[in-house]
Design a protein around this motif. Structure first.
Motif, PDB file in Angstrom:
ATOM      1  N   LEU A  77      59.560  -5.775  26.791  1.00  0.00           N
ATOM      2  CA  LEU A  77      58.820  -4.741  26.061  1.00  0.00           C
ATOM      3  C   LEU A  77      59.757  -3.784  25.326  1.00  0.00           C
ATOM      4  CD1 LEU A  77      56.001  -3.781  28.604  1.00  0.00           C
ATOM      5  CD2 LEU A  77      55.718  -4.934  26.405  1.00  0.00           C
ATOM      6  N   LEU A  78      60.932  -3.525  25.901  1.00  0.00           N
ATOM      7  CA  LEU A  78      61.867  -2.598  25.277  1.00  0.00           C
ATOM      8  C   LEU A  78      62.554  -3.212  24.068  1.00  0.00           C
ATOM      9  CD1 LEU A  78      63.447   0.099  25.333  1.00  0.00           C
ATOM     10  CD2 LEU A  78      65.037  -0.987  26.958  1.00  0.00           C
ATOM     11  N   LEU A  79      62.878  -4.483  24.147  1.00  0.00           N
ATOM     12  CA  LEU A  79      63.716  -5.102  23.119  1.00  0.00           C
ATOM     13  C   LEU A  79      63.147  -4.992  21.705  1.00  0.00           C
ATOM     14  CD1 LEU A  79      66.470  -6.489  23.037  1.00  0.00           C
ATOM     15  CD2 LEU A  79      65.283  -8.681  23.194  1.00  0.00           C
ATOM     16  N   PRO A  80      61.843  -5.175  21.485  1.00  0.00           N
ATOM     17  CA  PRO A  80      61.333  -5.028  20.115  1.00  0.00           C
ATOM     18  C   PRO A  80      61.548  -3.637  19.515  1.00  0.00           C
ATOM     19  CG  PRO A  80      59.747  -6.193  21.482  1.00  0.00           C
ATOM     20  CD  PRO A  80      60.797  -5.660  22.402  1.00  0.00           C
ATOM     21  N   GLN A  81      61.777  -2.639  20.378  1.00  0.00           N
ATOM     22  CA  GLN A  81      62.036  -1.284  19.895  1.00  0.00           C
ATOM     23  C   GLN A  81      63.507  -1.070  19.514  1.00  0.00           C
ATOM     24  OE1 GLN A  81      59.260   0.637  19.657  1.00  0.00           O
ATOM     25  NE2 GLN A  81      58.187  -1.143  20.526  1.00  0.00           N
ATOM     26  N   LEU A  82      64.358  -2.052  19.827  1.00  0.00           N
ATOM     27  CA  LEU A  82      65.805  -1.925  19.617  1.00  0.00           C
ATOM     28  C   LEU A  82      66.252  -3.037  18.669  1.00  0.00           C
ATOM     29  CD1 LEU A  82      66.823  -1.461  23.382  1.00  0.00           C
ATOM     30  CD2 LEU A  82      66.190   0.332  21.742  1.00  0.00           C
ATOM     31  N   PRO A  83      66.174  -2.822  17.373  1.00  0.00           N
ATOM     32  CA  PRO A  83      66.344  -3.932  16.426  1.00  0.00           C
ATOM     33  C   PRO A  83      67.725  -4.567  16.422  1.00  0.00           C
ATOM     34  CG  PRO A  83      66.256  -1.816  15.276  1.00  0.00           C
ATOM     35  CD  PRO A  83      65.840  -1.551  16.692  1.00  0.00           C
ATOM     36  N   ASN A  84      68.748  -3.846  16.882  1.00  0.00           N
ATOM     37  CA  ASN A  84      70.111  -4.388  16.838  1.00  0.00           C
ATOM     38  C   ASN A  84      70.644  -4.803  18.205  1.00  0.00           C
ATOM     39  OD1 ASN A  84      70.378  -3.972  14.034  1.00  0.00           O
ATOM     40  ND2 ASN A  84      70.893  -1.823  14.369  1.00  0.00           N
ATOM     41  N   ALA A  85      69.813  -4.738  19.228  1.00  0.00           N
ATOM     42  CA  ALA A  85      70.305  -4.954  20.584  1.00  0.00           C
ATOM     43  C   ALA A  85      70.285  -6.424  20.981  1.00  0.00           C
ATOM     44  CB  ALA A  85      69.474  -4.150  21.579  1.00  0.00           C
ATOM     45  N   THR A  86      71.316  -6.818  21.719  1.00  0.00           N
ATOM     46  CA  THR A  86      71.406  -8.128  22.356  1.00  0.00           C
ATOM     47  C   THR A  86      71.350  -7.930  23.859  1.00  0.00           C
ATOM     48  OG1 THR A  86      72.749  -9.056  20.574  1.00  0.00           O
ATOM     49  CG2 THR A  86      72.861 -10.164  22.703  1.00  0.00           C
ATOM     50  N   VAL A  87      70.558  -8.754  24.539  1.00  0.00           N
ATOM     51  CA  VAL A  87      70.450  -8.700  25.995  1.00  0.00           C
ATOM     52  C   VAL A  87      71.572  -9.534  26.604  1.00  0.00           C
ATOM     53  CG1 VAL A  87      69.017  -9.275  27.989  1.00  0.00           C
ATOM     54  CG2 VAL A  87      67.962  -8.349  25.915  1.00  0.00           C
ATOM     55  N   VAL A  88      72.252  -8.974  27.589  1.00  0.00           N
ATOM     56  CA  VAL A  88      73.332  -9.660  28.287  1.00  0.00           C
ATOM     57  C   VAL A  88      72.896  -9.889  29.729  1.00  0.00           C
ATOM     58  CG1 VAL A  88      75.771  -9.599  28.922  1.00  0.00           C
ATOM     59  CG2 VAL A  88      74.997  -8.494  26.807  1.00  0.00           C
ATOM     60  N   ARG A 139      83.477 -10.010  28.456  1.00  0.00           N
ATOM     61  CA  ARG A 139      83.781  -8.690  27.909  1.00  0.00           C
ATOM     62  C   ARG A 139      82.817  -8.341  26.788  1.00  0.00           C
ATOM     63  NH1 ARG A 139      86.677  -6.392  23.717  1.00  0.00           N
ATOM     64  NH2 ARG A 139      87.924  -4.535  24.209  1.00  0.00           N
ATOM     65  N   ILE A 140      82.211  -7.180  26.911  1.00  0.00           N
ATOM     66  CA  ILE A 140      81.341  -6.629  25.872  1.00  0.00           C
ATOM     67  C   ILE A 140      82.107  -5.525  25.141  1.00  0.00           C
ATOM     68  CG2 ILE A 140      79.235  -5.300  25.466  1.00  0.00           C
ATOM     69  CD1 ILE A 140      78.710  -8.196  26.254  1.00  0.00           C
ATOM     70  N   ASP A 141      82.010  -5.519  23.832  1.00  0.00           N
ATOM     71  CA  ASP A 141      82.673  -4.496  23.023  1.00  0.00           C
ATOM     72  C   ASP A 141      81.621  -3.517  22.529  1.00  0.00           C
ATOM     73  OD1 ASP A 141      84.128  -2.951  21.299  1.00  0.00           O
ATOM     74  OD2 ASP A 141      84.686  -4.566  19.952  1.00  0.00           O
ATOM     75  N   LEU A 142      81.664  -2.307  23.048  1.00  0.00           N
ATOM     76  CA  LEU A 142      80.777  -1.239  22.594  1.00  0.00           C
ATOM     77  C   LEU A 142      81.601  -0.288  21.734  1.00  0.00           C
ATOM     78  CD1 LEU A 142      78.072   0.312  22.609  1.00  0.00           C
ATOM     79  CD2 LEU A 142      78.878   1.471  24.689  1.00  0.00           C
ATOM     80  N   GLY A 144      84.451  -0.440  20.452  1.00  0.00           N
ATOM     81  CA  GLY A 144      85.816  -0.290  20.910  1.00  0.00           C
ATOM     82  C   GLY A 144      85.968   0.016  22.385  1.00  0.00           C
ATOM     83  N   ARG A 145      84.872   0.208  23.074  1.00  0.00           N
ATOM     84  CA  ARG A 145      84.880   0.485  24.517  1.00  0.00           C
ATOM     85  C   ARG A 145      84.538  -0.804  25.264  1.00  0.00           C
ATOM     86  NH1 ARG A 145      81.742   5.666  26.985  1.00  0.00           N
ATOM     87  NH2 ARG A 145      82.167   5.409  29.223  1.00  0.00           N
ATOM     88  N   ALA A 146      85.435  -1.250  26.118  1.00  0.00           N
ATOM     89  CA  ALA A 146      85.239  -2.521  26.813  1.00  0.00           C
ATOM     90  C   ALA A 146      84.360  -2.326  28.041  1.00  0.00           C
ATOM     91  CB  ALA A 146      86.585  -3.103  27.229  1.00  0.00           C
ATOM     92  N   LEU A 147      83.340  -3.165  28.141  1.00  0.00           N
ATOM     93  CA  LEU A 147      82.486  -3.241  29.331  1.00  0.00           C
ATOM     94  C   LEU A 147      82.615  -4.657  29.872  1.00  0.00           C
ATOM     95  CD1 LEU A 147      79.328  -1.405  27.918  1.00  0.00           C
ATOM     96  CD2 LEU A 147      81.121  -0.433  29.383  1.00  0.00           C
ATOM     97  N   LEU A 148      83.060  -4.773  31.112  1.00  0.00           N
ATOM     98  CA  LEU A 148      83.399  -6.064  31.702  1.00  0.00           C
ATOM     99  C   LEU A 148      82.335  -6.465  32.713  1.00  0.00           C
ATOM    100  CD1 LEU A 148      85.788  -8.110  31.549  1.00  0.00           C
ATOM    101  CD2 LEU A 148      86.686  -6.975  33.607  1.00  0.00           C
ATOM    102  N   CYS A 149      81.772  -7.654  32.543  1.00  0.00           N
ATOM    103  CA  CYS A 149      80.727  -8.159  33.432  1.00  0.00           C
ATOM    104  C   CYS A 149      81.361  -9.059  34.490  1.00  0.00           C
ATOM    105  CB  CYS A 149      79.683  -8.946  32.646  1.00  0.00           C
ATOM    106  SG  CYS A 149      78.880  -7.997  31.335  1.00  0.00           S
ATOM    107  N   MET A 150      81.259  -8.654  35.739  1.00  0.00           N
ATOM    108  CA  MET A 150      81.863  -9.399  36.840  1.00  0.00           C
ATOM    109  C   MET A 150      80.765  -9.878  37.781  1.00  0.00           C
ATOM    110  SD  MET A 150      85.106  -9.034  36.059  1.00  0.00           S
ATOM    111  CE  MET A 150      86.126  -9.310  37.503  1.00  0.00           C
TER     112      MET A 150
END
Length: 310
Positions: A77-88, A139-142, A144-150
C-alpha cells in the motif's frame, strides 16, 4: 551518547503507542524507510516525510528487515505513494511480497481473521519489478551513505539487519529482541528475545547477535521499540535469555500441558529478570506489557521443539 539526528523513529501505531517502529534515514535530501508497519501505518509514514520537509519522491529505498506483517504488511500500500522507491528484501522474503497469500494465511493461523482485519488492514502485493534482492552483505547507496544488509537468521530465516556505518548503528528488526520504554530503569533498557512463530532457532539467533556485536555498534534501532544503547550489556542479556528459553522449552516439551508450562515458565523468567533490573512496574504490570510477546514466544518455542524432534 547522542542519537544521530538524520534517523527518525516513526511510531506506526500498531497495537498501541511505542510498540512498533519504522525508521526514516535522511541523507543529502534523499531518504530510505526501514520497515513500514502495517497497511494502517501508511499515513504515519507519509506524515514523517512531510514533517522532515521531504516529498514522497525523495524516498529511494524501502528496506524490509523481514516480511512479518508488523514490519512489512503495509509495503504494497505504501509503495504506490513513493514513485522512486525500490523495495529491498531477503531472497526468501521476496516471493511472499509478490504473492502475499501464504503470508496472510500464516498470520491468520496465528492471530485469527478478526485480528488480521482489525490490526493489519489491507495487504497488497508488491510488483516484482520494484523489488531488489539483498544477498548477505548487499550494499545500498543512499546518496553516498552506505547501508549494509546482513543476513541474521534465528528469528526468521528471511531476516536481515541493516548496518549504518555513519551512525555506527544497526536497524535490528526482531533479531536484537524487544525493549519497551515502560520497563526501563536506572540501569537503562530492559530487553527480551523474540521467538515468534514459525522459524525460531536458538543457535543461529545467538550467532546473528554475536555477529552484530562484533561491529561495536553505538545504537540498536529496534522495531519493538525504538533506539537503545549500552549495546554490549543488552547483547549479553539476550544470549543468556535465549539459552534459558531453550532450556524451558526442553523442560516443558513432553508435558501434556506444554503450552501452559511454556507460558508460566517464560513469565517467571521475565519477571525475575525485570525485578533484578529494577523495573518500576509491579509484576502484574510487567506481565501485561509483555503478554503478547510471552504468548508468541511460547508459540515460537513450540514450533522449534516440534521441528527439532521430528
Amino acid at each position: 551518547m547522542s542519537l544521530d539526528p538524520s534517523i527518525i523513529t516513526i511510531d506506526t501505531g500498531f497495537q498501541r503507542a511505542d510498540f512498533d517502529a519504522a525508521y526514516l534515514v535522511i541523507q543529502n535530501g534523499r531518504a530510505a524507510f526501514i520497515d513500514c508497519g502495517t497497511g494502517l501505518a501508511v499515513p504515519a509514514m507519509l506524515a514523517a516525510l512531510a514533517d522532515a520537509g521531504l516529498a514522497p519522491d525523495a524516498v529511494d529505498w524501502l528496506l524490509l528487515t523481514h516480511v512479518h506483517l508488523d514490519h512489512a504488511g503495509g509495503a504494497g500500500l505504501l509503495l504506490p505513494q513513493l514513485p522512486n522507491a525500490t523495495v529491498v528484501v531477503h531472497p526468501r522474503g521476496a516471493p511472499h511480497l509478490i504473492d502475499p497469500t501464504r503470508l496472510i494465511a500464516g498470520a491468520t493461523a496465528v492471530y485469527g481473521e478478526a485480528e488480521i482485519a482489525r490490526s493489519y488492514g489491507r495487504i497488497e502485493a508488491v510488483p516484482a519489478d520494484r523489488l531488489r534482492i539483498a544477498d548477505d552483505g548487499h550494499r545500498i547507496d543512499l546518496a553516498g551513505r552506505a547501508l549494509l544488509c546482513m543476513h541474521t537468521p534465528g528469528h526468521a530465516l528471511h531476516h536481515f539487519c541493516v548496518w549504518d556505518a555513519r551512525s555506527q548503528s544497526w536497524f535490528t528488526g526482531d533479531t536484537f529482541g524487544l525493549s519497551y520504554r515502560e520497563l526501563d530503569s536506572a540501569r537503562g533498557a530492559f530487553i527480551v528475545p523474540t521467538s515468534s512463530p514459525v522459524q525460531f532457532d536458538p543457535e543461529p539467533l545467538k550467532a546473528s547477535i554475536r555477529r552484530m556485536l562484533q561491529m561495536q555498534p553505538q545504537t540498536m534501532y529496534l522495531t519493538h521499540y525504538g533506539p537503545v544503547q549500552d549495546v554490549q550489556r543488552l547483547g549479553a542479556d539476550l544470549l543468556e535469555q535465549i539459552d534459558a528459553m531453550a532450556q524451558i522449552g526442553r523442560q516443558c516439551h513432553e508435558r501434556a500441558d506444554r503450552h501452559r508450562c511454556l507460558l508460566a515458565a517464560l513469565t517467571a523468567l521475565y519477571l525475575e529478570r525485570a525485578q533484578a533490573h529494577g523495573c518500576a512496574l509491579d509484576d502484574d504490570a510487567v506481565t501485561q506489557v509483555l503478554a503478547m510477546d510471552i504468548e508468541l514466544n511460547a508459540q515460537g518455542l513450540a514450533c522449534w521443539l516440534d521441528r527439532s524432534t521430528r
